[in-house]
Design a protein around this motif. Sequence first.
Motif, short mmCIF file in Angstrom:
data_model
loop_
_atom_site.label_atom_id
_atom_site.label_comp_id
_atom_site.label_asym_id
_atom_site.label_seq_id
_atom_site.Cartn_x
_atom_site.Cartn_y
_atom_site.Cartn_z
N LEU A 184 -4.26 9.59 -3.08
CA LEU A 184 -4.43 9.58 -1.63
C LEU A 184 -5.11 10.86 -1.14
CD1 LEU A 184 -1.21 8.02 -0.05
CD2 LEU A 184 -3.53 7.13 -0.01
N ASN A 212 -6.41 3.46 1.84
CA ASN A 212 -5.09 3.48 1.19
C ASN A 212 -5.20 3.03 -0.26
OD1 ASN A 212 -4.48 2.83 4.24
ND2 ASN A 212 -2.58 3.65 3.41
N THR A 229 0.84 -1.20 0.00
CA THR A 229 0.00 0.00 0.00
C THR A 229 0.88 1.25 0.00
OG1 THR A 229 -0.10 -0.16 2.43
CG2 THR A 229 -1.94 -1.10 1.18
N GLY A 241 1.23 5.01 1.88
CA GLY A 241 0.73 5.72 3.05
C GLY A 241 1.81 6.38 3.87
N SER A 296 -3.82 3.93 6.86
CA SER A 296 -4.63 5.10 7.20
C SER A 296 -6.10 4.71 7.37
CB SER A 296 -4.50 6.16 6.11
OG SER A 296 -3.14 6.48 5.89
N LEU A 351 -4.37 10.06 7.26
CA LEU A 351 -3.75 10.85 6.19
C LEU A 351 -3.56 12.30 6.59
CD1 LEU A 351 -5.59 9.32 3.09
CD2 LEU A 351 -3.19 9.01 3.76
#
Length: 361
Positions: free
Chosen positions: A181, A264, A130, A132, A260, A152
């Motif tokens: 994102l 993600n 992922t 993040g 998050s 985030l």
Amino acid sequence: MKRWLALAAACLLATSAMAEEKVLHLYSWDAYFGAKTIAQFEKETGIKVSYDVFDSNDIVETKMAMGHSGYDVITVNLSPHLLRQLPIGIWAPLDKKRLPNLVNIDPALLARAGEVDRDNAHSVPWMWGTTGVGYNVDKVKAIMPDAPVDSLRMLFDPEVVAKFAPCGVAMLDDAEQVLGLALIYLGLNPDTTDHDELQKAVDVVAKVRPYIRKFHSSNYINGLAEGDLCLALGFSGDMQIADSRAKEAGRPFSIAYRLSKEGNLVWSDVLAVPTDAPHPDAAHAFIDFVMRPEIAATAATETGFSTANKAALGLLDEKLRGNSDLYPSAEAQKRFHLPKALDQKALKMWTKAWNRAKGLE
């Protein structure tokens, strides 16, 4: 006539020598395999590996679109990159009879890849993960004990990001990942083609841009490992690599990665063979070799990326296998989004938006 026959014979000999050449040209991210994997493959097969490194999926796409890359195996981003490239015939169908170790790949990940590459005809899942929040645990705790590391906000809330600017903040130089994102953060479609929605994501990035030291898709690994950065938006496995490098260097801190709560982006890299690969036999041999459970487990352990090899999971250290930020539950994965391929018009819009976000337009 004799001269022509001699020339023809020489050409045949040269062609034969080329056919028998035991070479593999590999194109991948830096350190994407176990440290001893390439040497072991060379020893077992007699095939010499030339390993070239890239630091951007877009670089790979540009090179492949030009054709005649000279590479035999490439680790390709599944979606949107492979998805975008399959219709134009860049990738060769795999001969699965020569890949008996395919049985080791996680059926769920094969199914996910099969949604992009029908019947997994051209690709084999290698690693996944992922995008993040990666951070220096000690520095972040010292600066902001209640930092929202599972959100985030760590990357997109100016009031939060500003606190970490002095110790260094970095972001990927990747429109799809960063703007995607930002759209998730805003509760919007991360594949949007709506100009106004995309502009909202641009505004999010622009507001934290004054606190971003650098936009780059690989430098943040060493930056975190050496203590020059304390916060980064990046790939999950890269944060594990940074932590390993920090420990190897005896640094007095650790690097962590958190999923998050807002969601993600999920990515998957696959092994694929170009249609004009000069050594397709060697390519199949290499792909089958790295699908061995012990080889895949070593790569997952040393790189920190999540392996697509189900048979390798039992060989991983329990602490690594039990890390829910790297091997999340099925429930957690419901919050993940796999980027879709955009058409050329939308891609152009996203490219311009990314330049605006970085202050280049």
